[in-house]
Design a protein around this motif. Structure first.
Motif, mmCIF file in Angstrom:
data_model
loop_
_atom_site.group_PDB
_atom_site.id
_atom_site.type_symbol
_atom_site.label_atom_id
_atom_site.label_comp_id
_atom_site.label_asym_id
_atom_site.label_seq_id
_atom_site.Cartn_x
_atom_site.Cartn_y
_atom_site.Cartn_z
ATOM 1 N N UNK A 15 0.808 -1.227 0.000
ATOM 2 C CA UNK A 15 0.000 0.000 0.000
ATOM 3 C C UNK A 15 0.841 1.277 0.000
ATOM 4 N N UNK A 16 2.152 1.104 -0.251
ATOM 5 C CA UNK A 16 3.072 2.247 -0.331
ATOM 6 C C UNK A 16 3.060 3.092 0.945
ATOM 7 N N UNK A 17 2.932 2.407 2.086
ATOM 8 C CA UNK A 17 2.953 3.076 3.388
ATOM 9 C C UNK A 17 4.360 2.899 3.966
ATOM 10 N N UNK A 18 5.280 3.737 3.501
ATOM 11 C CA UNK A 18 6.700 3.543 3.828
ATOM 12 C C UNK A 18 7.007 3.761 5.307
ATOM 13 N N UNK A 19 6.226 4.588 5.978
ATOM 14 C CA UNK A 19 6.491 4.858 7.403
ATOM 15 C C UNK A 19 6.236 3.603 8.247
ATOM 16 N N UNK A 20 5.073 2.964 8.013
ATOM 17 C CA UNK A 20 4.777 1.725 8.759
ATOM 18 C C UNK A 20 5.730 0.605 8.331
ATOM 19 N N UNK A 21 6.051 0.527 7.038
ATOM 20 C CA UNK A 21 7.000 -0.487 6.556
ATOM 21 C C UNK A 21 8.346 -0.325 7.265
ATOM 22 N N UNK A 22 8.802 0.924 7.381
ATOM 23 C CA UNK A 22 10.074 1.222 8.066
ATOM 24 C C UNK A 22 10.006 0.794 9.542
ATOM 25 N N UNK A 23 8.929 1.180 10.226
ATOM 26 C CA UNK A 23 8.790 0.869 11.660
ATOM 27 C C UNK A 23 8.706 -0.634 11.908
ATOM 28 N N UNK A 24 7.922 -1.321 11.071
ATOM 29 C CA UNK A 24 7.763 -2.777 11.230
ATOM 30 C C UNK A 24 9.085 -3.495 10.972
ATOM 31 N N UNK A 25 9.846 -3.022 9.979
ATOM 32 C CA UNK A 25 11.142 -3.635 9.647
ATOM 33 C C UNK A 25 12.126 -3.444 10.801
ATOM 34 N N UNK A 26 12.122 -2.265 11.396
ATOM 35 C CA UNK A 26 13.010 -2.000 12.544
ATOM 36 C C UNK A 26 12.656 -2.910 13.720
ATOM 37 N N UNK A 27 11.355 -3.046 13.996
ATOM 38 C CA UNK A 27 10.918 -3.913 15.097
ATOM 39 C C UNK A 27 11.299 -5.370 14.841
ATOM 40 N N UNK A 28 11.168 -5.800 13.587
ATOM 41 C CA UNK A 28 11.548 -7.179 13.238
ATOM 42 C C UNK A 28 13.032 -7.407 13.493
ATOM 43 N N UNK A 29 13.849 -6.429 13.143
ATOM 44 C CA UNK A 29 15.287 -6.531 13.391
ATOM 45 C C UNK A 29 15.565 -6.697 14.886
ATOM 46 N N UNK A 30 14.862 -5.917 15.705
ATOM 47 C CA UNK A 30 15.043 -5.995 17.162
ATOM 48 C C UNK A 30 14.582 -7.344 17.716
ATOM 49 N N UNK A 31 13.440 -7.829 17.190
ATOM 50 C CA UNK A 31 12.892 -9.114 17.665
ATOM 51 C C UNK A 31 13.849 -10.254 17.346
ATOM 52 N N UNK A 32 14.336 -10.293 16.088
ATOM 53 C CA UNK A 32 15.254 -11.370 15.693
ATOM 54 C C UNK A 32 16.555 -11.295 16.496
ATOM 55 N N UNK A 33 16.998 -10.075 16.822
ATOM 56 C CA UNK A 33 18.196 -9.934 17.660
ATOM 57 C C UNK A 33 17.934 -10.494 19.054
ATOM 58 N N UNK A 34 16.718 -10.265 19.583
ATOM 59 C CA UNK A 34 16.363 -10.749 20.925
ATOM 60 C C UNK A 34 16.280 -12.270 21.005
ATOM 61 N N UNK A 35 15.868 -12.904 19.899
ATOM 62 C CA UNK A 35 15.756 -14.380 19.937
ATOM 63 C C UNK A 35 17.028 -15.059 19.420
ATOM 64 N N UNK A 36 18.045 -14.233 19.101
ATOM 65 C CA UNK A 36 19.346 -14.785 18.719
ATOM 66 C C UNK A 36 19.502 -15.118 17.247
ATOM 67 N N UNK A 37 18.557 -14.685 16.412
ATOM 68 C CA UNK A 37 18.676 -14.932 14.967
ATOM 69 C C UNK A 37 19.379 -13.722 14.335
ATOM 70 N N UNK A 38 20.732 -13.739 14.421
ATOM 71 C CA UNK A 38 21.524 -12.587 13.986
ATOM 72 C C UNK A 38 21.405 -12.330 12.480
ATOM 73 N N UNK A 39 21.287 -13.404 11.717
ATOM 74 C CA UNK A 39 21.199 -13.262 10.254
ATOM 75 C C UNK A 39 19.945 -12.484 9.846
#
Length: 246
Positions: A147-171
């Motif tokens: 839907x070309x909603x870059x702000x939410x896409x950016x925020x969700x991507x950042x949160x995903x990065x943090x979540x994967x870091x928390x569960x140890x999935x560095x890749x």
């Protein structure tokens, strides 16, 4: 000044009830609930929010989703994440139904499926239930991209990065972080383009205003010439009249 706010909202509520302005009754109940929440009177606030929810159900989908969002935010502020998630999931079903209905109801920006998914994911993060957060954040990211909603896409991507870091999935954490950086760059470029568009628009307005001012001066000059010509004509007629009399 909570007491002043409540007095005026109560007056407004009375007027809305007397005149049967249902949408305003819903809004004012929510406003009153927000005041009680700010005062720390949680039970009173929750009761009014529930009343607003019941009233909003009888109105259009955007109104219903807006009130549900306010109630979910209230639960989030009070760290009642299970209640928040429950109500946001209900909102998500409504938003999806509205988007896929024959009438294709246009949802307001604050209650789009991508934003609701993002907030559900965020609530799971606050509960430290990272595995459950991932599918909601991924869906938010996907829908936002579509839907070309870059702000939410950016925020969700950042949160995903943090979540994967928390569960140890560095890749996965690194992969999402790189995407996040790219989205920030894209957003920055878009903002720059938007600023340039505004500048060009402002310049066009300024040029048009100058042109209008110039035309107005020309008009005034033309009117002065017409007025002088009229005076000349009158003087000439008076001179001719005098000549005839002589």
């Amino acid at each position: 000044k909570y007491n002043g706010a409540k007095i005026n909202y109560d007056k407004a509520l009375q007027i809305a009830k007397e005149n049967l302005v249902t949408p305003k009754i819903t809004d004012i109940n929510s406003k009153l609930a927000s005041v009680f929440a700010a005062e720390g009177k949680i039970n009173k606030a929750e009761g009014l929010f529930k009343n607003s929810l019941n009233l909003a159900e009888k109105e259009n989908v955007n109104k219903s989703l807006k009130v549900e969002e306010e109630v979910a935010d209230f639960y989030n502020d009070n760290r009642r994440f299970d209640d928040e998630i429950k109500i946001r999931k209900r909102s998500l079903k409504k938003a999806k139904a509205a988007k896929s209905s024959e009438r294709k109801i246009r949802l307001t920006d604050s209650v789009t499926p991508q934003k609701i998914n993002y907030k559900i994911g965020n609530a799971y993060i606050l509960k430290e239930d990272y595995q459950k957060a991932i599918p909601f954040l991924e869906k938010s990211k996907k829908d936002a991209n579509k839907n070309n909603d870059i702000i939410i896409e950016k925020d969700a991507t950042r949160k995903l990065s943090e979540v994967f870091a928390n569960i140890g999935n560095e890749e996965k954490a690194l992969e999402n972080y790189k995407e996040y950086v790219a989205l920030v760059d894209t957003l920055y470029i878009r903002k720059e383009q938007e600023i340039q568009r505004v500048k060009r628009f402002s310049k066009t307005i300024s040029e048009n205003q100058n042109r209008i001012a110039s035309l107005e001066k020309d008009k005034e000059l033309a009117e002065s010439k017409i007025s002088l010509a009229y005076i000349d004509q009158k003087l000439s007629e008076e001179s001719n009249r005098k000549q005839r009399i002589i």
